[in-house]
Design an enzyme around this catalytic site. Structure first.
Site, PDB file in Angstrom:
ATOM      1  N   ASP A   1      31.139  54.932  12.867  1.00 28.34           N
ATOM      2  CA  ASP A   1      30.452  55.300  14.287  1.00 28.34           C
ATOM      3  C   ASP A   1      29.344  56.529  13.581  1.00 28.34           C
ATOM      4  O   ASP A   1      28.561  56.733  14.382  1.00 28.34           O
ATOM      5  CB  ASP A   1      31.388  56.252  15.039  1.00 28.34           C
ATOM      6  CG  ASP A   1      31.899  55.309  16.045  1.00 28.34           C
ATOM      7  OD1 ASP A   1      31.217  54.366  16.402  1.00 28.34           O
ATOM      8  OD2 ASP A   1      33.129  55.441  16.586  1.00 28.34           O
TER       9      ASP A   1
ATOM     10  N   GLN B   1      38.626  54.542  19.315  1.00 26.58           N
ATOM     11  CA  GLN B   1      37.853  54.325  20.438  1.00 26.58           C
ATOM     12  C   GLN B   1      37.874  55.619  21.611  1.00 26.58           C
ATOM     13  O   GLN B   1      39.108  56.159  21.682  1.00 26.58           O
ATOM     14  CB  GLN B   1      38.573  53.226  21.461  1.00 26.58           C
ATOM     15  CG  GLN B   1      37.678  52.868  22.672  1.00 26.58           C
ATOM     16  CD  GLN B   1      36.277  52.417  22.618  1.00 26.58           C
ATOM     17  OE1 GLN B   1      35.830  51.663  21.920  1.00 26.58           O
ATOM     18  NE2 GLN B   1      35.235  53.089  23.536  1.00 26.58           N
TER      19      GLN B   1
ATOM     20  N   LYS C   1      34.761  44.217  20.342  1.00 27.03           N
ATOM     21  CA  LYS C   1      34.373  44.508  19.191  1.00 27.03           C
ATOM     22  C   LYS C   1      35.290  43.719  18.027  1.00 27.03           C
ATOM     23  O   LYS C   1      34.904  43.239  16.867  1.00 27.03           O
ATOM     24  CB  LYS C   1      34.675  46.079  18.784  1.00 27.03           C
ATOM     25  CG  LYS C   1      33.792  46.838  19.549  1.00 27.03           C
ATOM     26  CD  LYS C   1      34.095  48.527  19.645  1.00 27.03           C
ATOM     27  CE  LYS C   1      33.230  49.185  20.473  1.00 27.03           C
ATOM     28  NZ  LYS C   1      33.435  50.688  20.640  1.00 27.03           N
TER      29      LYS C   1
END
Length: 297
Positions: free
Chosen positions: A119, A96, A52
């Site tokens: 997210d 994460q 990412k």
């Protein structure tokens, strides 16, 4: 001939399309910023975060990475999130998952400021999505919608089956498919571990989205001729290879490919799209937070 949907190619198209928006922000003195936070010693999580951050660098997003000691108290993570919420150079925050045992995952999701929750997991953002007014669509379901769009799959009036009911993929995917909106308007069934006859549902589906986390759960005998099959699963199974394992999806690829009209491979299908939509959400967040209008397709 079955069409293999190339997630890498579609993801690259998405990343390329962000260039104009990032240039517009840059002209206004704004560089989108994405903070990734890792509090885990899971090798896969470390790899995902590294990928990412590399994606950010490639498209012109400022990647900020914070790695916390896995033995640190949970409060250290909560305090880190608070600091990032207050940092005007950070437009998006991604913690994460999974995090270490001492951390309350639900508190983490609630702690990220909704306007920086790229997210799409904060309860406020989940509610907005369900109401049909999404701030950020969760990256994997949004990426799947883009795959369907780029592959010319019509969702309106289609029979869709989502296999799996996770908060990350299954539930939001089903919600997006039923919405009265572009890439929605499908008649959608959600199946899961308690479904008595999974094949009876999948055989009637024009679109099957497999996201149960069970290796090769769906095979060709369970599919309708010409169906579109989107495989979200990434499962490590023992194999006679140099590494001692191989990655397989939730779909038994070879038999499904004989029946499906379109199918995503594993790897190279949904995974790249999830990362691309994270970048998309970050650019959107930067635009909304700064008031600089950009064109996002």
């Amino acid at each position: 001939m079955t069409e293999v949907i190339d997630g890498n190619a579609v993801a690259q198209t998405i990343r390329d399309s962000l260039g104009g928006a990032i240039d517009t922000l840059d002209d206004a003195g704004v560089t989108p910023g994405l903070a990734t936070v890792l509090m885990s010693d899971d090798p896969a999580s470390e790899t995902y975060v590294s990928m990412k951050q590399r994606d950010c660098e490639e498209v012109g997003i400022n990647g900020i990475h914070v790695e916390l000691d896995t033995h640190a108290p949970a409060q250290e993570l909560y305090d880190t999130i608070d600091d990032l919420n207050a940092d005007p150079d950070v437009n998006g925050i991604l913690v994460q998952m999974p995090v270490v045992d001492q951390v309350d995952t639900r508190r983490v999701l609630r702690s990220v400021a909704p306007e920086k929750d790229v997210d799409g997991f904060h309860p406020e953002n989940v509610g907005r999505m369900v109401a049909g007014n999404a701030r950020f669509k969760p990256c994997t379901p949004h990426g799947i919608q883009k795959l369907l769009e780029h592959s010319g799959v019509e969702t309106e009036g289609a029979e869709a089956v989502v296999v799996g009911r996770s908060d990350i993929v299954g539930k939001p995917m089903a919600n997006l498919l039923i919405q009265k909106a572009p890439l929605g308007n499908a008649t959608t069934t959600v199946c899961h571990s308690r479904t008595k006859d999974l094949a009876a549902h999948t055989r009637n589906a024009d679109i099957v989205i497999a996201a149960a986390g069970v290796p090769e759960l769906v095979d060709g005998s369970m599919l309708k001729e010409g169906a579109t099959v989107i495989d979200v699963g990434v499962n490590r199974v023992d194999a006679d290879t140099e590494k001692g394992y191989e990655l397989v999806g939730d779909v038994e690829y070879e038999s499904a490919k004989e029946v499906a009209g379109k199918i995503t491979p594993v790897p190279g299908g949904v995974g790249p799209m999830t990362r691309a939509m994270l970048l998309w959400n970050t650019v959107k967040a930067a635009s909304e937070q700064t008031g600089v209008a950009v064109d996002l397709d």
